[in-house]
Design an enzyme around this catalytic site. Structure first.
Site, PDB file in Angstrom:
ATOM      1  CG  HIS A 122      41.915  60.180  39.199  1.00 45.99           C
ATOM      2  ND1 HIS A 122      42.389  60.136  37.902  1.00 45.99           N
ATOM      3  CD2 HIS A 122      40.826  59.379  39.216  1.00 45.99           C
ATOM      4  CE1 HIS A 122      41.620  59.353  37.168  1.00 45.99           C
ATOM      5  NE2 HIS A 122      40.658  58.869  37.941  1.00 45.99           N
ATOM      6  CB  CYS A 166      36.372  56.007  35.160  1.00 49.38           C
ATOM      7  SG  CYS A 166      36.480  57.341  36.366  1.00 49.38           S
TER       8      CYS A 166
END
Length: 670
Positions: free
Chosen positions: A65, A188
């Site tokens: 991603h 993250c």
């Protein structure tokens, strides 16, 4: 999720053998659907994200991603591999591949949907259904949530459908003991997938263990701060992150497990057990002594509280530049003398074997660091107000303040103006289709232009005049005026040991280093000296009259020697908390003496921190140490006198341990 995935974005027979080939195959479907404009540019962004951290997860899942300017709308493509593809998961290849693409300026609604998918991946029933279904349309409907996975007769322990992360452990009977409480933060680099999967994994592990887990997800859609009361009641902390934890100082002083975000996804039960073991052993985080991002202030806070928080945010980010620049310049003067400030550029003349060249290098690097003081101050004041959208107009406004000679005061004004301008823009209602471009295309140029106009044309010159007047006043300080200012700063530094009054004095001193003069360097010296006195005074008192203090206070006194010498005023907090009416006045008296003597001795200091470790870089160091010693003796003598005269009472209250969290908003002595 009807806008995120369709049947055309599903490949139930993914033939790729490598993660790069898998990403390309799924990305080509996005290009065909008009969701990605530049295939190679998008794949480069995917590869860059993969290089930061592998995206394979236990259970046969791969979730490559990224955010990319080549993505037109938040999109999800799914592929199922019969042979499995290595995405770096500890348990082997992945057969379920989710390629998640978010625009560079994706709006919060779409990112929230993507995060919900990330949490669903922790549901064993969901992944089982994905492996069993062969119709692309049905797979897309399952991912969109239009079809529920078939219930299992005996779901795995902790398996849940997607649910709010901030869930608690099952309620227990009223007579049962209170559960162990954990607060956690997950984050993250992109804040799209791992952030929320880690949060869900911790929540499930907590339920399985009968532990109450509350998680703050610091993702792309922003974050909602945990209630301070929840943090205060927590028995332990788990920080699962691959980027800096925002406002980390909130969790100081508690048993803490600090790991990467994938650890929380892959082994959440181990982390829960580890933090419980630390709590049983009494292990806590150390006293916070470094700068950290600041709380931007709760919406319900009084304006004065929020204003102070915004200003201190800017100061906290400015201090490292002050420290770097000040220490390097001081070292340059120590090596090459004061004439080094007129040396030619080292880019044009540098001799490796000449000490003067090295001194010139240090001086010019330090000067470059000083050049960032005002822009960084302004940028992070705005950041404290409105987060990242405030950085561009704030830094631009700070640079303009330097250009018009508005200095430190101009930086304060530019930061506040930038934050206010961005707030105003964000309140303007825009169509949903335009929300994605606002953070990149609209807010930065518009806010920078408005702030630039105000700083150049409206407020810059008046502030520059005020800055010059303040600089001239500091430069002209001498005799009685300087001593009185030293007394005032000493009292302020010791009044609340890191509270608002202390911060005002510290910020005043650090701000003067942005435009260093002899007067501003004297102020910085007086402030640091006075801030060292409270813990040193208490350490001396516990040494000379130990019987006046409890065993815990005597132990804290030993630590206070080091804390005071390091300019960590919070070393006196345990004593002030136990006996404020005797300790605080004594500390203030000692601080006033030290501040007055430091100013009278004309001691100077270019570094904003360091304690005795920067004494070689202090002007008139022996007299400076004498001033600190005098204040320390005054504080210790008054504490001993006041405690000796108190009436006998029961056992003294045990003060908090010195591992109590220091305020992380500015360096610990501030």
């Amino acid at each position: 999720m009807s806008e995120l995935i369709t049947a055309e974005l599903v490949d139930v027979d993914l033939a790729a053998e490598t993660k790069q080939a898998a990403a390309r195959s799924l990305a080509e479907r996005m290009v065909a659907a008009g969701r990605v404009t530049d295939l190679d540019g998008f794949l480069a962004d995917v590869a860059a994200r993969e290089a930061q951290m592998p995206t394979g997860l236990d259970g046969g899942i791969g979730i490559p991603h990224c955010r990319s300017e080549h993505v037109t709308a938040p999109t999800l493509a799914f592929g199922r591999s019969a042979r499995g593809i290595d995405f770096g998961a500890p348990d082997g290849p992945a057969d379920l591949i989710f390629l998640i693409a978010a625009p560079a300026g994706a709006d919060d609604d779409h990112l929230t949907i993507l995060s919900a998918l990330a949490r669903r991946l922790m549901d064993a029933r969901f992944t089982t259904a994905l492996r069993a279904e062969h119709d692309p349309a049905a797979v897309a409907a399952l991912i969109r949530g239009e079809e529920a996975p078939a219930p299992e007769e005996a779901p795995a322990a902790g398996a849940q459908s997607a649910a709010p992360v901030e869930a608690h452990a099952p309620s227990a009977p009223a007579s049962a003991a209170a559960p162990f409480r954990i607060v956690a933060v997950t984050s993250c680099p992109t804040g799209i997938a791992h952030t929320y999967m880690a949060a869900e994994a911790l929540r499930q592990a907590g339920e399985a263990e009968g532990v109450e887990v509350v998680v703050e997800t610091q993702g792309s859609a922003g974050f909602t701060r945990l209630d301070p009361a929840v943090i205060a009641a927590a028995d332990g902390v788990i920080l699962a992150h691959d980027v800096e934890v925002r406002e980390r100082g909130r969790f100081a002083g508690k048993p803490t497990v600090d790991v990467g975000v994938k650890a929380a996804v892959n082994r959440p039960s181990e982390l829960v057990a580890e933090v419980r073991a630390k709590a049983e052993r009494g292990e806590t985080t150390a006293l916070a002594t470094t700068t950290a991002p600041m709380d931007s202030g709760a919406p319900g806070d009084h304006f004065g509280i929020r204003l102070r928080t915004w200003l201190m945010t800017g100061v906290s980010y400015m201090v490292p530049f002050v420290a770097a620049g000040g220490l390097l310049i001081a070292l340059a003067f120590a090596i090459g003398g004061y004439e080094i400030n007129s040396a030619p550029s080292v880019a044009e003349h540098f001799v490796w074997t000449e000490a003067a060249s090295w001194a010139a290098l240090l001086f010019q690097v330090g000067g470059a660091a000083f050049g960032f003081l005002v822009p960084v101050l302004a940028g992070y004041i705005a950041y404290g107000m409105v987060d990242r959208p405030g950085l561009v107009p704030g830094i631009v406004g700070g640079a303009i303040a330097v250009t018009v000679n508005a200095g430190f005061l101009g930086g304060l004004a530019a930061g506040l103006i930038a934050g206010a301008v961005v707030m105003a823009i964000q309140r303007v209602h825009v169509p949903t289709v335009l929300r994605g471009v606002m953070p990149v295309v609209v807010i930065p140029p518009v806010s920078a232009a408005v702030v630039g106009f105000l700083m150049f044309i409206v407020v810059g010159k008046p502030i520059a005049s005020l800055q010059k007047a303040m600089t001239d006043w500091l430069s002209g300080l001498s005799g009685g005026n300087a001593v009185l200012l030293g007394v005032l700063l000493g009292l302020m530094m010791c009044f609340d040991l890191g509270g608002p009054v202390n911060k005002v004095a510290y910020a005043f001193a650090v701000g003067g280093l942005a435009t260093p003069t002899d007067g501003s360097l004297k102020v910085m010296a007086a402030v640091m000296a006075a801030g060292m006195v409270p813990p040193l005074g208490m350490a001396l008192a516990t040494t000379v009259r130990a019987k006046l203090f409890t065993k815990a206070e005597q132990d804290n006194g030993k630590a206070a020697w080091v804390l005071g010498a390091s300019f960590i005023s919070e070393g006196a907090i345990p004593f002030a908390a136990a006996d404020p009416l005797r300790v605080i006045p004594s500390a203030m008296a000692g601080g006033a003496v030290t501040g007055a003597l430091s100013m009278a001795f004309d001691a100077t200091l270019r570094a904003p921190h360091g304690g005795i470790f920067v004494v070689p870089l202090i002007g008139r160091p022996l007299l400076y140490l004498l001033a600190i010693a005098a204040g320390t003796v005054v504080t210790a003598a008054l504490v001993v006198l006041l405690k000796s005269r108190r009436k006998p009472a029961g056992p003294a209250a045990t003060p908090p341990a010195v591992t109590e969290a220091a305020d992380p908003k500015v360096p610990a002595a501030a």
